[in-house]
Design a protein around this motif. Structure first.
Motif, mmCIF file in Angstrom:
data_model
loop_
_atom_site.group_PDB
_atom_site.id
_atom_site.type_symbol
_atom_site.label_atom_id
_atom_site.label_comp_id
_atom_site.label_asym_id
_atom_site.label_seq_id
_atom_site.Cartn_x
_atom_site.Cartn_y
_atom_site.Cartn_z
ATOM 1 N N VAL A 7 0.871 -1.306 0.101
ATOM 2 C CA VAL A 7 0.077 0.238 -0.049
ATOM 3 C C VAL A 7 0.876 0.749 -0.010
ATOM 4 O O VAL A 7 0.365 2.172 -0.336
ATOM 5 C CB VAL A 7 -0.889 0.175 1.200
ATOM 6 C CG1 VAL A 7 -1.576 1.052 1.606
ATOM 7 C CG2 VAL A 7 -2.611 -1.360 1.045
ATOM 8 N N HIS A 8 1.524 1.616 0.575
ATOM 9 C CA HIS A 8 2.857 2.825 1.046
ATOM 10 C C HIS A 8 3.523 2.791 -0.576
ATOM 11 O O HIS A 8 3.670 3.905 -0.822
ATOM 12 C CB HIS A 8 3.849 1.933 1.717
ATOM 13 C CG HIS A 8 5.170 3.018 1.730
ATOM 14 N ND1 HIS A 8 6.291 2.787 0.878
ATOM 15 C CD2 HIS A 8 5.102 4.630 2.303
ATOM 16 C CE1 HIS A 8 6.894 3.954 1.425
ATOM 17 N NE2 HIS A 8 6.758 5.013 1.775
ATOM 18 N N ASP A 9 4.025 1.801 -1.575
ATOM 19 C CA ASP A 9 4.734 2.192 -2.586
ATOM 20 C C ASP A 9 3.664 2.027 -3.777
ATOM 21 O O ASP A 9 3.615 2.975 -4.329
ATOM 22 C CB ASP A 9 5.335 0.926 -3.180
ATOM 23 C CG ASP A 9 6.367 0.200 -2.045
ATOM 24 O OD1 ASP A 9 6.807 1.379 -1.477
ATOM 25 O OD2 ASP A 9 6.750 -1.084 -2.164
ATOM 26 N N ARG A 10 2.891 1.393 -3.342
ATOM 27 C CA ARG A 10 1.386 1.823 -3.896
ATOM 28 C C ARG A 10 0.584 3.612 -4.634
ATOM 29 O O ARG A 10 0.758 3.837 -5.521
ATOM 30 C CB ARG A 10 0.718 0.960 -4.355
ATOM 31 C CG ARG A 10 -0.644 0.982 -5.729
ATOM 32 C CD ARG A 10 -0.114 1.214 -6.739
ATOM 33 N NE ARG A 10 -1.376 1.606 -8.034
ATOM 34 C CZ ARG A 10 -1.345 2.377 -8.200
ATOM 35 N NH1 ARG A 10 -0.933 3.891 -7.981
ATOM 36 N NH2 ARG A 10 -2.598 3.004 -8.933
ATOM 37 N N MET A 11 0.972 3.833 -2.957
ATOM 38 C CA MET A 11 -0.405 5.044 -3.096
ATOM 39 C C MET A 11 0.651 6.296 -2.690
ATOM 40 O O MET A 11 0.487 7.812 -2.932
ATOM 41 C CB MET A 11 -1.161 4.937 -2.075
ATOM 42 C CG MET A 11 -1.818 3.943 -2.046
ATOM 43 S SD MET A 11 -3.918 3.531 -1.202
ATOM 44 C CE MET A 11 -4.313 5.437 -1.346
ATOM 45 N N LEU A 12 2.229 6.382 -2.727
ATOM 46 C CA LEU A 12 3.109 7.230 -2.371
ATOM 47 C C LEU A 12 5.010 6.899 -3.034
ATOM 48 O O LEU A 12 4.617 8.044 -2.667
ATOM 49 C CB LEU A 12 3.108 7.291 -0.963
ATOM 50 C CG LEU A 12 2.529 7.516 0.528
ATOM 51 C CD1 LEU A 12 2.846 7.348 1.926
ATOM 52 C CD2 LEU A 12 1.510 8.561 -0.178
ATOM 53 N N GLY A 13 4.388 5.802 -3.845
ATOM 54 C CA GLY A 13 5.738 5.247 -4.127
ATOM 55 C C GLY A 13 5.807 6.636 -5.308
ATOM 56 O O GLY A 13 5.189 7.086 -6.038
#
Length: 555
Positions: free
Chosen positions: A78-84
């Motif tokens: 979720v971190h990589d997809r939404m803030l990457g």
């Protein structure tokens, strides 16, 4: 079509991480999704939450010893997809606050990172310095893990026997070494220190596991557990990483408020759910007085009248509760393929902070009614059941030649999968009683078992470089186009009251839409007799509404 950027109007302000902006009563779905960041189940459990249209997958790694658990894989994905960096467009998560979910993923990553820093120190002091012994123990655990994965009970017993046998050989090796001096003492330490390191690491892992489970429990109990992410608050102008994170969170909130959505064929409007019902009122525009022409009007005039009347839905002649305050919004709908792997939001001068400007919406409403291009819909939306049910009714008005068509469609997004609403339970094992083998008793197990301590300690030194960790242990692949809410939503029709709410909303909305439209037609000199007859017929038919897959055409 380029993605718009957030302006200063959408900024992230640290503080209490509880959904506040227009999210009253929406915390259940938000916190259920956020709780996944703290879970310690097997990563494969999330595959149970796949729905008909959106399916997560688990990418296999090279070594079983490095496989992440559900919380680790979810929070990282979720971190990589939404803030990457360079992330693609996201689908709005109606009924939830995605920023809160992302903040809990960041908080979970920070807690695990602190644990991994300690475990790295333990691994270096008790493992890398005594590398031959560490390798020997890891080989035994790797072989044991491979054997234990088999369903055969005898294989599980063999795995335990293997570990005991290696321990016995290690004891014999310590007592009767074939050589002496410095290397003899080093060999003894190489066998003992990894075991000492395991006991030390077990205490660290147990403490962190209790913290993560307490947050998991707190979110699902409605305690409003806060997500502490100090790394998102720049302490000085030079902290570029913190400033970048702050801006990415601001962009996430801005995109959540976008008035642009995507229609993916049978999948319906992404984020709003599939279309379960459709009602059309289409009649010719005939002058009321044949000697006079119809006073010119536009589709936008009809839509504006409908918009004004929909705002009155929460009022009624009787004090019986009724509709809560809905969200009424003009949407720009972009068609995409059913299996499209990504989406691109409208860009250019007509878009500001992911919002299509009002004049552009009016142009689409009045002109783009046939052929390619985006379409305009007026939407009225209710978020019910603490965010677990999202009901959306969409209205569009088109005029082709002399025929005016008013279409009302119903969309419903159901609750998040029950996987996300299960609370943590104590780890137990059923064993036979000593003197009554025909009876069993429940034995409480530690939160972090032997294999889990080894896994965490081995992963810890390389968690600073996620690509290598994902290659070794695997990762979670999120369904695209990705949005937190619709990716793991169930259908509402299996819940009797949710289904009732969705079906009941259709009749009053349809009647208000028709009444507002006929009023505009009368004011502009249109003979509304046929419109009135057709409206009465639809008003009768909708009372027997039943959900169906209105986007699946049997052609």
């Amino acid at each position: 079509m380029g993605a718009a950027v957030a302006d200063e109007g959408f900024d992230f302000r640290p503080g209490a991480q509880v959904p506040l902006s227009g999210a009253a009563g929406q915390t259940a779905a938000t916190f259920a999704l956020a709780s996944a960041a703290y879970r310690d189940n097997e990563v494969g459990e999330i595959l149970k939450a796949n729905n008909e249209w959106h399916k997560s997958t688990v990418k296999a790694g090279k070594l079983k010893l490095f496989v992440p658990n559900l919380g680790e894989a979810f929070s990282r994905a979720v971190h990589d997809r939404m803030l990457g960096s360079g992330r693609g467009a996201l689908i709005q998560s109606f009924g939830t606050e995605p920023q809160v979910v992302v903040e809990h993923c960041l908080a979970a990553n920070r807690i695990r990172r602190e644990r991994d820093n300690w475990l790295t120190a333990v691994t270096v002091l008790c493992g890398l310095i005594f590398l031959p012994g560490l390798i020997a123990w890891l080989l035994v655990f790797q072989i044991r893990t491979m054997i234990a994965k088999r369903e055969d009970k005898r294989a599980s017993a063999l795995a335990t026997t293997l570990l005991i046998a290696f321990g016995a050989l290690a004891v014999i090796f310590l007592l009767r070494l074939p050589f002496g001096g410095f290397w003899a003492w080093y060999a003894r330490a190489a066998i003992v220190m990894p075991v000492v390191g395991w006991f030390w690491a077990q205490q660290i892992c147990e403490r962190t596991a209790k913290d993560l489970r307490a947050r998991w429990e707190g979110l699902l109990s409605g305690g409003g557990v806060g997500a502490k992410i100090p790394e998102a608050v720049p302490g000085s102008p030079g902290e570029t990483a913190a400033e970048s994170l702050r801006q990415n969170l601001a962009k996430l909130s801005a995109e959540q408020q976008s008035n642009s959505v995507f229609y993916a064929g049978p999948k319906g409007i992404l984020g709003m759910g599939t279309r379960w019902g459709s009602w059309q009122l289409a009649e010719d525009l005939v002058p009321l007085d044949e000697s006079k022409e119809i006073h010119p009007f536009r589709s936008w005039d009809v839509i504006r009248s409908i918009h004004d009347q929909l705002r009155m839905l929460e009022r009624g002649p009787l004090n019986t509760g009724g509709f809560p305050r809905p969200s009424i919004k003009h949407w720009v709908v972009t068609p995409i393929g059913e299996n499209a792997g990504s989406v691109s939001r409208p860009g250019g001068t007509d878009v500001d902070a992911y919002q299509v400007k009002n004049h552009a919406i009016q142009d689409i409403c009045n002109k783009q009614q046939f052929g390619s291009g985006d379409r305009h819909y007026l939407g009225i939306q209710w978020t019910l059941w603490d965010g677990q049910l999202v009901i959306t009714m969409l209205i569009t008005v088109t005029v082709l030649h002399e025929t005016l068509r008013i279409e009302v469609t119903g969309h419903a997004l159901g609750p998040v999968h029950p996987l996300f609403t299960t609370k943590p339970s104590a780890k137990t094992k059923q064993i036979a009683k000593s003197f009554k083998p025909w009876e069993t008793r429940s034995k409480k197990l530690p939160l972090v078992e032997t294999d889990e301590v080894v896994r965490l300690a081995v992963r810890a030194p390389i968690t600073w470089y996620p690509p290598l960790l994902n290659w070794l242990g695997g990762s979670l692949a999120l369904p695209e186009p990705f949005g937190l809410r619709h990716a793991w939503a169930d259908q509402p029709w299996r819940h009797r009251f949710m289904a009732d709410d969705a079906l009941r909303a259709a009749t009053p909305v349809l009647r208000v839409v028709h009444a507002a439209s006929i009023k505009v037609l009368k004011e502009n000199g249109v003979n509304t007799e046929k419109f009135g007859n057709r409206s009465s017929f639809l008003s009768t038919a909708i009372q027997d509404a039943s959900p169906r897959k209105a986007d699946v055409y049997d052609a």
